[in-house]
Design a protein around this motif. Sequence first.
Motif, short mmCIF file in Angstrom:
data_model
loop_
_atom_site.label_atom_id
_atom_site.label_comp_id
_atom_site.label_asym_id
_atom_site.label_seq_id
_atom_site.Cartn_x
_atom_site.Cartn_y
_atom_site.Cartn_z
N ASP A 1 8.53 7.01 13.70
CA ASP A 1 9.62 7.96 13.87
C ASP A 1 10.33 8.24 12.55
OD1 ASP A 1 10.40 5.25 14.04
OD2 ASP A 1 12.36 5.83 14.84
N VAL A 2 10.32 7.27 11.62
CA VAL A 2 10.99 7.48 10.35
C VAL A 2 10.07 8.16 9.33
CG1 VAL A 2 12.62 5.60 10.65
CG2 VAL A 2 10.40 5.16 9.58
N MET A 3 8.83 8.36 9.70
CA MET A 3 7.88 9.07 8.85
C MET A 3 7.39 10.30 9.62
SD MET A 3 7.70 7.31 6.01
CE MET A 3 6.26 7.98 5.20
N PRO A 4 8.18 11.36 9.63
CA PRO A 4 7.83 12.54 10.42
C PRO A 4 6.64 13.29 9.82
CG PRO A 4 9.67 13.04 9.00
CD PRO A 4 9.39 11.56 8.84
N ALA A 5 6.22 14.34 10.49
CA ALA A 5 5.18 15.20 9.94
C ALA A 5 5.66 15.74 8.59
CB ALA A 5 4.88 16.35 10.90
N PHE A 6 4.73 15.96 7.70
CA PHE A 6 5.07 16.38 6.34
C PHE A 6 5.97 17.61 6.34
CE2 PHE A 6 3.39 17.95 2.02
CZ PHE A 6 4.31 17.16 1.33
N ARG B 1 10.13 9.21 -0.70
CA ARG B 1 10.55 7.85 -1.05
C ARG B 1 11.68 7.38 -0.13
NH1 ARG B 1 11.41 8.75 -5.77
NH2 ARG B 1 9.51 7.94 -6.73
N SER B 2 12.61 8.27 0.19
CA SER B 2 13.71 7.88 1.07
C SER B 2 13.20 7.49 2.46
CB SER B 2 14.73 9.02 1.18
OG SER B 2 14.19 10.13 1.88
N ARG B 3 12.12 8.11 2.88
CA ARG B 3 11.53 7.76 4.18
C ARG B 3 10.86 6.39 4.13
NH1 ARG B 3 13.30 10.09 8.77
NH2 ARG B 3 14.01 12.19 8.26
N ILE B 4 10.26 6.06 3.01
CA ILE B 4 9.66 4.73 2.87
C ILE B 4 10.74 3.67 2.94
CG2 ILE B 4 8.45 3.19 1.27
CD1 ILE B 4 6.87 5.56 0.27
N GLN B 5 11.88 3.93 2.32
CA GLN B 5 12.99 2.98 2.36
C GLN B 5 13.50 2.77 3.77
OE1 GLN B 5 15.69 4.77 -0.43
NE2 GLN B 5 14.56 4.01 -2.23
N LEU C 1 0.83 -1.20 0.00
CA LEU C 1 0.00 0.00 0.00
C LEU C 1 0.86 1.25 0.00
CD1 LEU C 1 -2.75 1.36 0.13
CD2 LEU C 1 -2.68 1.12 2.64
N ALA C 2 1.96 1.23 0.74
CA ALA C 2 2.85 2.40 0.79
C ALA C 2 3.41 2.71 -0.60
CB ALA C 2 3.98 2.16 1.78
N ASN C 3 3.80 1.67 -1.33
CA ASN C 3 4.34 1.88 -2.68
C ASN C 3 3.27 2.39 -3.63
OD1 ASN C 3 7.00 1.20 -2.17
ND2 ASN C 3 6.66 -0.99 -2.55
N ALA C 4 2.06 1.86 -3.50
CA ALA C 4 0.97 2.33 -4.36
C ALA C 4 0.66 3.79 -4.09
CB ALA C 4 -0.27 1.46 -4.13
N GLU C 5 0.60 4.16 -2.82
CA GLU C 5 0.33 5.56 -2.47
C GLU C 5 1.50 6.45 -2.87
OE1 GLU C 5 -2.35 6.79 -1.65
OE2 GLU C 5 -3.57 5.18 -0.79
N MET C 6 2.72 5.91 -2.84
CA MET C 6 3.88 6.68 -3.25
C MET C 6 3.80 7.03 -4.74
SD MET C 6 6.72 8.12 -2.38
CE MET C 6 7.16 9.28 -3.66
#
Length: 335
Positions: free
Chosen positions: A323-328, A303-307, A272-277
Amino acid sequence: MTGAVRDLWDRIRRTPAEDWHFEHIPPERAPADGAHHVVGAEGGYVSAHLTAMRLSEVRIGTKRLYASVTSLFTADTLAGTRAEFLTVSTPEMLRDADAANLDRVVVAGKRLLGPIPYRGGDISAEIGLFAVPSADLLDPYLDLVEQVSTFAGVSFVPAAKSLVPTAKAALDAIFGSSASPSLEIGVAKNFSTVTTGYYCVVRIPRSGAAPAGLRVAADGRLERADGSEVTEPYLVFQISADTRRDDWAMIPDLQSGYERIRQAARFGDLRLANAEMAVFERAAIFSPDLLPEDGRRIADAVRSRIQLAFPQTATARTDPHTDVMPAFADLAVAF
């Protein structure tokens, strides 16, 4: 615009040239940020600010009134259509003011446009200073128009497209009333070449000569060559351009798209993350509010955050880690 508002704007074009003096102030007669720079297509984000204005009691009479600056800018969009940006601003000190005390300069510092990505082509501007006689219920109504126009004029292209008609209708209701607003000073200009710097428009007597050597003081006021105050009604505005847009994190479509990616990471759903990306990347690159390269930079940062959220050795997380996906707004974007 249509109706009463359009009738008022048409007065600008019908006024004989000798009644209005319009000038692009040379850099040597402007503050340090008044340098001239031609903005190329996709070359930056263009903004316009009202820096100062002067009213004249002579043209207003004895009524109590509101002094309102109304501006309409039109520019090309990424889709090849024209977008309108409408703002209405009434300085607090001039709300329901006594006309006998209106012969003064107001340093406004009001944003009229942008930042919008410059796609090329013409940018047209209509800016007018109107004297609107006070009437019952005008204060809250004008407040509403000003709030709506804030989003219709200086926010984002989709918001402007949806709200400009509402703001126009509200202005027609005000300007079409028995209050009979009058135009103090205004300018209608088509910028076929968008050049940064300070601009002014001054009302001059029919028998008078165009002022020479006008300069913009450090506080935005307009002065004559000898440093004396310009006493005729005038408007001073500035056009500027930036290579980056600092409010990118406020773009609604990108905000919501990032939150969907963040939610997928929270639940450990890599698919789902890749699809939304993929959806987010298209939205960023083709955003009407961003230059394409900036859209790519933002997408790369996401994308770097998804990785980081999904190491190559795993396909999903069983424990939520945000923690690896901070606020936008806290993403580190390499502009």
